[in-house]
Design an enzyme around this catalytic site. Sequence first.
Site: not given
Lengths: 489, 479
Positions: B82, B157, B181
Amino acid sequence: MSTREVSKAWEAVIGLEVHVELATATKLFCSCANEFGAEPNTNVCPVCLGLPGSLPVLNERVVEFALRLGEAFEFSVPAQSIFHRKNYFYPDMPKDYQVSQYDAPICVDGTLIVDGTAIGIERAHMEEDTGKSLHVGGSGRIHEADHSLVDYNRAGVPLMEIVSRPEMHSAEQARGYVSALRGVLGVIGVSDVKMEEGSMRVDANVSIRPVGSDELRTRVEVKNMNSLRSLGRAIDYEIARQIEMYETDERIVQETRHWDEDAGVTHGMRTKEGSEDYRYFPEPDLVPVAPDDSMRARARASIPELPAARRVRLVSEWGIADHEAAVLLAEPGLADYAEGAVAAGASGHDATNWSVGAVLGYLNENALAPQGLLLRPDGLAELIGLVSDGSLNRKLATDVLDEALRDGKRPKQIVEARGLAQVSDEGAVGALVDDVFAQNSDAVADWRGGDDKLKKKKRGFLMGEVIKASKGSADTAVLNRLLDEKLNG
Amino acid sequence: MSAATRNGETAAEIAAAVRSGTRSAREVTDAYLGRIGAGEEAVHAFNLVTADAARARADEIDAMIADGHDPGPLAGVPIALKDNLCTRGVATTCSSRILAGWEPPYTATVVERVVAAGAVPLGKTNLDEFAMGSSTENSAFGPTRNPRDPSRVPGGSSGGSAAAVAAEFAPLALGSDTGGSIRQPAAFCGVVGVKPTYGTVSRYGLIAFASSLDQVGPFANTVTDAALLLDAIAGPDPLDSTSIRAEWNPVISAVDEGIEGLRVGVVTELLDGIDADVAARLSEAVDVLRAGGAKVGDASVPAAIHGLAAYYLIAPAEASSNLARYDGVRYGLRVDGVDVADMNAKTRGAGFGAEVKRRIMLGTYALSAGYYDAYYGQAQRVRTLVIRDFDAAYRDFDVLLTPTTPTTAFEFGDKTGDPLSMYLSDVCTIPTNLAGHPAISVPFGTGANGMPVGVQVLAPALGERAMFRAARALELGAP
């Protein structure tokens, strides 16, 4: 504003906030070196630069130092204290918040003895220092600068903020507080406590009130004093200013004022509208600080005799005056120096006299600390020995000490090299007197025929000649006696 | 059948093949880079693909094997990171314009650990800006598409990481979970996602959103792969003060222990407002667990429904402080102004997107003098209640079961006009973050629209072993 005295009708109320840089090897939350004067932005890392993703790790040494403060000022140290974030934007603060302590500080409710009076200390807490900005162009202040440079070496340096209660009533007492605070912080080994280098920074909260009242009126915070002397001047100025304001019915506003050392005045600082809201909240990247029993015990064991207790002891053991003990203790390391001389055989009284006189004078002239003296305490004891056994008179002893302090030579060595040993032997002094009489028979005759006034003058002349002939080494007590015997005899 | 058999090879199989020398890490890496090359344009899972570095790293792994060294349990396994995890010398953006051009001078602990375990990072995945969002639509670099249906969001997210694993651009990915997330996009994309116990995985080098809630965790196609990755990243880190000091007890050995006698509670408060198709899958999941020998009953966590409100005070409050440092002074974007304050304001105005600004405003307000007690203080008290209610539930149950999300993946633009409806997609995941507990989302069939459904297993702090046992049973029994 010429008034320097507090008008009889008014009493000053003073509280001090003192920031002390702790002398740890590394910073508060990272392993960067904590040192003064390095090349800009060389002692930095992701943590003290507040780079995205970096996290603080508390330097345990800082907690140890805080616990020492806890012991030295008789603070209570709660089982747990926590760090908060103080949020505000400023370019020299890398994260745009300062990690500090807010409503759960490590030390609460302490005391400092200042010249025999206990002054309350509300709290002492740990926090990180900011970087330093250099504003280029204009007057050198941020609002007029063309551009600014920031050095983050100081960012993250550990500080203790020590907040007194508003219990002082004169500039002199405030100076005494700072001086006593500095003395304690020095002996417990947590800071260099140098106001001039900024490792100790003092802000004063000043208000005044009618004598006899116990109200606390609107206070003004005065900043930017970089010596004890400027602290005293700034407070005196601010007291006088506030008295004048009250006496002319002007309103005092709560504000921060900047001490201008050259002009000798305080200026209101440019402030934002409304009071600053720091949006304090508990720092989620750190866990509560909970010093265990062994840390507390270590701190307790590390505390040496503190200045207030030592002052009492020295007065009683050495029979010196309280103010002399105070002078000894005001200069960090000087009492150790005097005690070293006593350990090497000097009397406490003599060791004190020389230490607070010639030695302290030399330290001040050369901006030195006692630890840095070439002449060690046993050397001072040797000098004192030479005076007390009559081999050196005081006047010469001062010269010898001066040379010893400068060169680090032993006093006996200097005395021998310069042939200064005091001549007390009656035969030797008598021979000198006889020589002088022989060379100055006119003066001797004048004395014999003269009135009291002339006798006194001629005797002084002859005495001076003998001392000159002895190169100052004649024992004056012996000389006085022999001179009278020979003139009258 | 489970995702593993649907999607080809697992990370465990790749590592075994590379360690035994039957496949080269380079060959594996090239195959995944090839898949990225073919599919990335349609998905946009990555902000940056570091193909050269990946090939070089794969060659290093192969050289180690040739020299007789073991590269570790993730030998030669490609992994997607990420883009809020710092990687030295490699742009790290948080999908924000404000970090334009910034290359961290250091690497996050979790990234160092996966590399030390033999993994091969392929690149940095897309996210909602600063991890704030539930659809990846808040990325400054454009949204990621759901590989199961490109008209739908991948969740967020960590949408890029979830999509990368679902699209087989990487068998493993790392994400971060502040309010769901990892688990919500895992559910939307039909992959496994784990939010570990707070403090088990280092946050050093994870760019903070809300420090007291953020936790890094794995994405994988199988429960076993997720366990492998979790074991590689968990454990104490002296650089993170909130890291738990005790050594990590690996979960991989628990995965196949079965669930005989395991006490499972279905959280009744989190069944309200759940779509019927999702609720139906949850009820089938209960059957699967019962069939495996678990004892399933109803559990109550009354404060859980207040979690969402508390979360939207605590997380923005911390974010408002964490994001203050993006001021144009030291790194990233700078928009000049007439003075420092003007430069700060212009930089932040231009650099942050609307959702980030909204949360900074919310958080600043919640912490303001006079409002602190009513908002931030009150939210912290709710947080205490959530923990207390979970503790009570865990006196009767070893693990809890909920849907991961109230709905399956929605279409682009569905919720962008209404932040509150977007926030509601995290209602089932948020209580775990508030409590600091672990949770895992496991794919379990599909909804009426054919999109994946996720079921969530929750456990008390450090209860990951029981959690993985239940997750594995669900995976084996999934429709």
